[in-house]
Design a protein around this motif. Structure first.
Motif, PDB file in Angstrom:
ATOM      1  N   GLU A  70       0.830  -1.088   0.047  1.00 18.15           N
ATOM      2  CA  GLU A  70       0.127   0.201  -0.037  1.00 18.15           C
ATOM      3  C   GLU A  70       0.897   0.946   0.107  1.00 18.15           C
ATOM      4  N   TYR A  77      -5.292   5.252  -7.845  1.00 17.12           N
ATOM      5  CA  TYR A  77      -4.553   4.374  -6.819  1.00 17.12           C
ATOM      6  C   TYR A  77      -4.669   3.125  -6.755  1.00 17.12           C
ATOM      7  N   GLU A  78      -6.033   2.661  -6.808  1.00 15.16           N
ATOM      8  CA  GLU A  78      -6.532   1.247  -6.831  1.00 15.16           C
ATOM      9  C   GLU A  78      -5.545   0.394  -8.062  1.00 15.16           C
ATOM     10  N   SER A  79      -5.638   0.984  -9.248  1.00 15.38           N
ATOM     11  CA  SER A  79      -4.935   0.175 -10.256  1.00 15.38           C
ATOM     12  C   SER A  79      -3.299   0.423 -10.158  1.00 15.38           C
ATOM     13  N   LEU A  88      -2.115   0.122  -7.290  1.00 13.23           N
ATOM     14  CA  LEU A  88      -1.757  -0.806  -6.152  1.00 13.23           C
ATOM     15  C   LEU A  88      -1.808  -2.223  -6.863  1.00 13.23           C
ATOM     16  N   ALA A  89      -2.947  -2.506  -8.042  1.00  9.02           N
ATOM     17  CA  ALA A  89      -3.020  -3.740  -8.608  1.00  9.02           C
ATOM     18  C   ALA A  89      -1.756  -4.201  -9.314  1.00  9.02           C
TER      19      ALA A  89
END
Ligand code: C5P
Length: 208
Positions: free
Chosen positions: A136, A155-157, A159-160
């Motif tokens: 994270e 941000y989620e992409s 992190l993925a």
């Protein structure tokens, strides 16, 4: 043979910035070994070759002249992803081995950062650091950096992507990312760059 510092760790752990600062502090040379794999991927893409073409990838690794490559064409998330694909090919890793060891041998010393420096390239390094941070926190740093350059993926992409790269780098059979038994773990999740540098220099100074 000079003093050798091996710095390994996952993507976006801060090991590149840290290695550069360590090298500058001691007046040592610095090699970001990820650039070698990125350059092999770049050569294949420029020739319209698939990234899993083992023969072409091996030839590219042997022919590699990093000095003639434009670093701006090697940076960026897509090239990191492409590098991670060619880096699973054992013949590519073998072709890049000697030049990394030659670099490491220079006086007065060298800092090499990557994934397998302490385990495969320089198993006898004087100091080994394994730099990490939570996925994270690494995603937050990468996201901030991308935003400052004008690109703004969610941000989620980010992190993925980081999780996918971690899985590929740690899961491959040839020189997977892992901490050498004699490496010192440096978790930078809650550290700024100056604090991380101070911690790293303390480890090196104990040995020098
Ligand atoms: O560190 P960087 O993000 O530039 O590395 C790109 C990719 O190159 C990594 O995800 C990894 O798959 C590969 N690499 C490697 N061994 C190294 C350095 C990088 O396999 N020593």
């Amino acid at each position: 043979m000079g003093f050798v510092i091996a710095v390994d760790g996952p993507a976006a752990s801060g090991k590149g910035t840290l290695s550069k600062r360590i090298a500058a502090h001691y007046g040592f040379a610095h090699l970001d070994t990820g650039l070698l794999y990125r350059a092999v991927a770049r050569l294949l893409l420029d020739k319209n070759r698939p990234l899993d073409d083992e023969k072409a990838a091996q030839a590219a690794a042997f022919a590699l002249e990093l000095a003639y490559m434009d670093e701006s064409r090697l940076r960026g998330a897509e090239m990191g992803e492409a590098a991670s694909r060619v880096s699973i090919i054992p013949a590519v890793r073998a072709a890049l081995l000697d030049r990394q060891r030659e670099f490491a041998a220079q006086a007065p010393g060298a800092v090499l950062d990557g994934r397998d420096i302490g385990t495969v390239i320089c198993p006898d390094a004087d100091v080994k650091l394994f730099v990490t941070a939570s996925a994270e926190e690494r995603a937050r740093r990468r996201h901030r950096e991308l935003e400052s350059r004008g690109a703004a993926p969610a941000y989620e992409s980010v992190l993925a992507d980081i999780r996918a790269r971690d899985a590929r780098d740690a899961g491959r059979s040839s020189a997977p990312l892992r901490q050498a038994e004699d490496a010192v773990l440096l978790d930078t999740t809650t550290l700024g760059i100056e604090e991380a540098l101070a911690a790293a220099l303390a480890v090196v100074d104990k040995v020098r």
